[in-house]
Design a protein around this motif. Sequence first.
Motif, mmCIF file in Angstrom:
data_model
loop_
_atom_site.group_PDB
_atom_site.id
_atom_site.type_symbol
_atom_site.label_atom_id
_atom_site.label_comp_id
_atom_site.label_asym_id
_atom_site.label_seq_id
_atom_site.Cartn_x
_atom_site.Cartn_y
_atom_site.Cartn_z
ATOM 1 N N LEU A 15 0.834 -1.196 0.000
ATOM 2 C CA LEU A 15 0.000 0.000 0.000
ATOM 3 C C LEU A 15 0.870 1.249 0.000
ATOM 4 O O LEU A 15 0.576 2.225 -0.665
ATOM 5 N N SER A 16 1.964 1.202 0.757
ATOM 6 C CA SER A 16 2.872 2.337 0.785
ATOM 7 C C SER A 16 3.474 2.573 -0.593
ATOM 8 O O SER A 16 3.607 3.707 -1.034
ATOM 9 N N LYS A 18 2.092 1.679 -3.404
ATOM 10 C CA LYS A 18 0.996 2.197 -4.230
ATOM 11 C C LYS A 18 0.840 3.699 -4.025
ATOM 12 O O LYS A 18 0.640 4.456 -4.980
ATOM 13 N N ALA A 19 0.908 4.116 -2.772
ATOM 14 C CA ALA A 19 0.745 5.540 -2.479
ATOM 15 C C ALA A 19 1.838 6.359 -3.147
ATOM 16 O O ALA A 19 1.580 7.440 -3.690
ATOM 17 N N ARG A 20 3.068 5.848 -3.114
ATOM 18 C CA ARG A 20 4.160 6.559 -3.774
ATOM 19 C C ARG A 20 3.928 6.622 -5.280
ATOM 20 O O ARG A 20 4.191 7.640 -5.927
ATOM 21 N N ALA A 21 3.439 5.527 -5.850
ATOM 22 C CA ALA A 21 3.182 5.479 -7.288
ATOM 23 C C ALA A 21 2.087 6.463 -7.682
ATOM 24 O O ALA A 21 2.215 7.200 -8.666
ATOM 25 N N VAL A 22 1.009 6.482 -6.911
ATOM 26 C CA VAL A 22 -0.096 7.402 -7.209
ATOM 27 C C VAL A 22 0.377 8.848 -7.097
ATOM 28 O O VAL A 22 -0.003 9.709 -7.901
ATOM 29 N N ALA A 23 1.232 9.123 -6.114
ATOM 30 C CA ALA A 23 1.762 10.480 -5.957
ATOM 31 C C ALA A 23 2.611 10.881 -7.163
ATOM 32 O O ALA A 23 2.530 12.018 -7.646
ATOM 33 N N LEU A 24 3.414 9.958 -7.661
ATOM 34 C CA LEU A 24 4.228 10.244 -8.846
ATOM 35 C C LEU A 24 3.346 10.512 -10.062
ATOM 36 O O LEU A 24 3.601 11.434 -10.845
ATOM 37 N N LEU A 25 2.294 9.723 -10.208
ATOM 38 C CA LEU A 25 1.395 9.895 -11.350
ATOM 39 C C LEU A 25 0.557 11.162 -11.223
ATOM 40 O O LEU A 25 0.097 11.706 -12.232
ATOM 41 N N ALA A 26 0.348 11.623 -9.998
ATOM 42 C CA ALA A 26 -0.390 12.872 -9.805
ATOM 43 C C ALA A 26 0.435 14.071 -10.279
ATOM 44 O O ALA A 26 -0.120 15.102 -10.667
ATOM 45 N N ALA A 43 11.585 0.902 -3.657
ATOM 46 C CA ALA A 43 11.458 -0.345 -2.897
ATOM 47 C C ALA A 43 12.811 -0.817 -2.376
ATOM 48 O O ALA A 43 12.923 -1.288 -1.235
ATOM 49 N N ARG A 44 13.848 -0.686 -3.195
ATOM 50 C CA ARG A 44 15.186 -1.105 -2.748
ATOM 51 C C ARG A 44 15.694 -0.213 -1.626
ATOM 52 O O ARG A 44 16.295 -0.696 -0.660
ATOM 53 N N ASP A 45 15.454 1.087 -1.753
ATOM 54 C CA ASP A 45 15.873 2.003 -0.689
ATOM 55 C C ASP A 45 15.134 1.693 0.606
ATOM 56 O O ASP A 45 15.722 1.730 1.697
ATOM 57 N N ARG A 46 13.848 1.394 0.490
ATOM 58 C CA ARG A 46 13.055 1.069 1.673
ATOM 59 C C ARG A 46 13.557 -0.211 2.324
ATOM 60 O O ARG A 46 13.699 -0.289 3.551
ATOM 61 N N GLN A 47 13.857 -1.216 1.508
ATOM 62 C CA GLN A 47 14.356 -2.476 2.047
ATOM 63 C C GLN A 47 15.710 -2.289 2.726
ATOM 64 O O GLN A 47 15.959 -2.840 3.806
ATOM 65 N N ALA A 48 16.583 -1.500 2.101
ATOM 66 C CA ALA A 48 17.897 -1.252 2.699
ATOM 67 C C ALA A 48 17.754 -0.549 4.043
ATOM 68 O O ALA A 48 18.483 -0.845 4.997
ATOM 69 N N GLU A 89 6.637 -7.413 -6.255
ATOM 70 C CA GLU A 89 5.820 -6.410 -5.579
ATOM 71 C C GLU A 89 5.568 -5.211 -6.489
ATOM 72 O O GLU A 89 4.437 -4.729 -6.615
ATOM 73 N N VAL A 90 6.623 -4.737 -7.138
ATOM 74 C CA VAL A 90 6.488 -3.587 -8.034
ATOM 75 C C VAL A 90 5.593 -3.929 -9.220
ATOM 76 O O VAL A 90 4.726 -3.140 -9.611
ATOM 77 N N ASP A 91 5.780 -5.106 -9.795
ATOM 78 C CA ASP A 91 4.951 -5.499 -10.934
ATOM 79 C C ASP A 91 3.481 -5.627 -10.535
ATOM 80 O O ASP A 91 2.582 -5.311 -11.328
ATOM 81 N N ALA A 92 3.233 -6.083 -9.310
ATOM 82 C CA ALA A 92 1.852 -6.175 -8.828
ATOM 83 C C ALA A 92 1.236 -4.779 -8.697
ATOM 84 O O ALA A 92 0.070 -4.564 -9.034
#
Length: 201
Positions: A15-16, A18-26, A43-48, A89-92
């Motif tokens: 969901l997080s 998704k929120a980042r993706a929607v913000a970029l598309l906005a 996603a990689r930065d978040r995982q790190a 996750e990204v592809d989903a």
Amino acid sequence: MTPSGSRRGSASQPLSLKARAVALLAQREHSAMELRRKLLRIARDRQAALIEVAAGEGNPSSNPGPGGGRSEAEDPDNSEAQAVNLVEEVDAVLGWLKANGYLDESRFVESRIHARSRRFGQRRIEQELAQHGLALDAEQRSALAAGELDRACELLRRKFGEGAPVDASAEAKRLRFLMGRGFGYELARKAVRRVAAGPDA
């Protein structure tokens, strides 16, 4: 953390993203290729960051095992599995965005045409779209081609003003300018001649 808490944390991560993706598309339209690249980086930065936090808290999964062995984070097999999970996750998320109308590559193409057509020729626009794995359709190519000469003339007038170039060097400079903007050589020559003839030509 309890098992139920762990499940809640895992469920919140997509969901997080998704929120980042929607913000970029906005902010503006994106191609799927461009958005995928950005989301993978997020996603990689978040995982790190999560791995770093876990290591700081002394999480057993981030500490060496008995005998000073490698931690899970340092295990090549585990790292590869994590990378696969991020891609999935990204592809989903991309699939969800497309299904719900947030991500539409036809809108991206139209937005790119609108943003570029006043300053660049069709060839340049097609090259940029190709970098996103996209192309103009027949109707879009026809519409751009129909106004190509007028756009080239307008660019020349804004850059060099009305009138003919004073010599061959000045004419060559105008041709290079238009060709650098993605206009073909023959069309650039026509534009230079039309502008040289004056506004009533």
